[in-house]
Design a protein around this motif. Structure first.
Motif, PDB file in Angstrom:
ATOM      1  N   VAL A 139       2.166   4.557  -3.121  1.00  0.00           N
ATOM      2  CA  VAL A 139       1.328   4.708  -1.927  1.00  0.00           C
ATOM      3  C   VAL A 139       1.868   5.835  -1.050  1.00  0.00           C
ATOM      4  O   VAL A 139       1.112   6.666  -0.544  1.00  0.00           O
ATOM      5  N   GLN A 140       3.180   5.869  -0.898  1.00  0.00           N
ATOM      6  CA  GLN A 140       3.806   6.927  -0.094  1.00  0.00           C
ATOM      7  C   GLN A 140       3.541   8.310  -0.688  1.00  0.00           C
ATOM      8  O   GLN A 140       3.219   9.259   0.038  1.00  0.00           O
ATOM      9  N   CYS A 141       3.681   8.419  -2.006  1.00  0.00           N
ATOM     10  CA  CYS A 141       3.443   9.709  -2.674  1.00  0.00           C
ATOM     11  C   CYS A 141       1.997  10.153  -2.509  1.00  0.00           C
ATOM     12  O   CYS A 141       1.719  11.320  -2.201  1.00  0.00           O
ATOM     13  N   ALA A 142       1.073   9.223  -2.705  1.00  0.00           N
ATOM     14  CA  ALA A 142      -0.344   9.553  -2.565  1.00  0.00           C
ATOM     15  C   ALA A 142      -0.651   9.998  -1.136  1.00  0.00           C
ATOM     16  O   ALA A 142      -1.340  11.002  -0.915  1.00  0.00           O
ATOM     17  N   GLY A 143      -0.121   9.268  -0.157  1.00  0.00           N
ATOM     18  CA  GLY A 143      -0.353   9.627   1.235  1.00  0.00           C
ATOM     19  C   GLY A 143       0.294  10.948   1.609  1.00  0.00           C
ATOM     20  O   GLY A 143      -0.322  11.792   2.274  1.00  0.00           O
ATOM     21  N   GLY A 175      -2.287 -10.570   2.714  1.00  0.00           N
ATOM     22  CA  GLY A 175      -0.991 -10.482   2.050  1.00  0.00           C
ATOM     23  C   GLY A 175      -0.880  -9.376   1.020  1.00  0.00           C
ATOM     24  O   GLY A 175       0.194  -9.163   0.453  1.00  0.00           O
ATOM     25  N   VAL A 176      -1.965  -8.647   0.781  1.00  0.00           N
ATOM     26  CA  VAL A 176      -1.935  -7.572  -0.219  1.00  0.00           C
ATOM     27  C   VAL A 176      -0.944  -6.479   0.198  1.00  0.00           C
ATOM     28  O   VAL A 176      -0.135  -6.009  -0.612  1.00  0.00           O
ATOM     29  N   SER A 177      -1.003  -6.073   1.461  1.00  0.00           N
ATOM     30  CA  SER A 177      -0.107  -5.029   1.950  1.00  0.00           C
ATOM     31  C   SER A 177       1.354  -5.470   1.875  1.00  0.00           C
ATOM     32  O   SER A 177       2.247  -4.674   1.569  1.00  0.00           O
ATOM     33  N   TYR A 178       1.601  -6.746   2.157  1.00  0.00           N
ATOM     34  CA  TYR A 178       2.973  -7.262   2.103  1.00  0.00           C
ATOM     35  C   TYR A 178       3.512  -7.184   0.675  1.00  0.00           C
ATOM     36  O   TYR A 178       4.662  -6.804   0.457  1.00  0.00           O
ATOM     37  N   ILE A 179       2.661  -7.535  -0.298  1.00  0.00           N
ATOM     38  CA  ILE A 179       3.073  -7.477  -1.704  1.00  0.00           C
ATOM     39  C   ILE A 179       3.412  -6.036  -2.093  1.00  0.00           C
ATOM     40  O   ILE A 179       4.422  -5.768  -2.747  1.00  0.00           O
ATOM     41  N   ILE A 180       2.558  -5.092  -1.669  1.00  0.00           N
ATOM     42  CA  ILE A 180       2.807  -3.679  -1.968  1.00  0.00           C
ATOM     43  C   ILE A 180       4.112  -3.215  -1.334  1.00  0.00           C
ATOM     44  O   ILE A 180       4.935  -2.543  -1.964  1.00  0.00           O
ATOM     45  N   HIS A 181       4.330  -3.612  -0.091  1.00  0.00           N
ATOM     46  CA  HIS A 181       5.520  -3.182   0.637  1.00  0.00           C
ATOM     47  C   HIS A 181       6.794  -3.764   0.032  1.00  0.00           C
ATOM     48  O   HIS A 181       7.856  -3.128   0.064  1.00  0.00           O
ATOM     49  N   GLN A 182       6.695  -4.961  -0.541  1.00  0.00           N
ATOM     50  CA  GLN A 182       7.868  -5.620  -1.106  1.00  0.00           C
ATOM     51  C   GLN A 182       8.199  -5.136  -2.519  1.00  0.00           C
ATOM     52  O   GLN A 182       9.262  -5.452  -3.034  1.00  0.00           O
ATOM     53  N   HIS A 183       7.284  -4.387  -3.132  1.00  0.00           N
ATOM     54  CA  HIS A 183       7.539  -3.835  -4.472  1.00  0.00           C
ATOM     55  C   HIS A 183       7.795  -2.330  -4.336  1.00  0.00           C
ATOM     56  O   HIS A 183       6.856  -1.564  -4.078  1.00  0.00           O
TER      57      HIS A 183
END
Length: 218
Positions: A76-80, A61-69
């Motif tokens: 994450v998008q900027c870093a990538g 659920g870690v990725s889901y939490i990141i995606h929902q915030h």
């Protein structure tokens, strides 16, 4: 569907996704061609562990939490995006340097060959490229939520993680091996400057698209 059917479907969907051209695919092609089989394998190992981490984050659920915030996901998008842009610009600068050295012997070729001088650097580049890919984060949220339900048994979930990791390692290792066979590598090295150019534009283009999406969403 029973767990075996779910796992088989998971493996099929993931394998099709692995074969689709993208940053991971391009990274293996570019570096296995230039540096050889061992470097290609360690890049493949790094990519597969990046996929394993994405899978674990999605399952827990870690990725889901990141995606929902929005703020966390934007970071994450900027870093990538910035990392892919860094790889792209580096590849294009290398191409420019090689063209200049080819056309003028007095020009020093500042090729980036030494940037992947050891296994750790190759592994790190593969891992970082995958783990910072925001599209991979979204993909695995969708994949795990639809094919690895919360009701699946613990052995089933562990099997899912192992399948995703093993398929990734086998595919990217095979790709690195196939590209670094002696005859093929000799042929590819003769056009490596074009491969670097294509990968440079691909990395830069994807990186810029990701950064543009961040600015639009803010």
């Amino acid at each position: 569907m029973n767990e075996i059917t779910l796992l088989m479907t998971l493996a099929t969907v993931h394998f099709v996704a692995l074969m689709s051209p993208g940053p991971d695919f391009a990274l293996v092609v570019q570096n296995a061609t230039k540096y050889g089989r061992q470097t290609g394998f360690y890049i493949a190992l790094g990519l597969s562990f990046g996929i394993l981490v994405h899978s674990i984050f999605s399952l827990t659920g870690v990725s889901y939490i990141i995606h929902q915030h929005p703020t966390l996901f934007a970071l994450v998008q900027c870093a990538g995006g910035l990392y892919l842009l860094y790889l792209g610009v580096g590849a294009l600068r290398s191409v420019i340097s090689r063209w200049a050295a080819k056309n003028d012997p007095t020009v020093i070729n500042n090729d980036d060959r030494l940037l992947l001088a050891n296994r750790r650097q190759a592994f790190s580049r593969g891992f970082t490229t995958n783990i910072l890919n925001p599209k991979a984060l979204v993909f695995f949220i969708s994949l795990m939520s639809s094919l690895v339900p919360a009701t699946m048994s613990i052995p089933g979930k562990i099997s899912a993680l192992l399948i995703l990791w093993a398929l990734s390692l086998v595919w990217f290792s095979f790709l690195a091996w196939a590209l670094s066979t002696k005859k093929l590598q000799q042929r590819l090295l003769s056009v490596s400057i074009y491969i670097d150019s294509l990968c440079g534009f691909l990395f830069s283009g994807i990186g810029l698209i990701i950064l543009y999406q961040v600015t639009v969403s803010l």
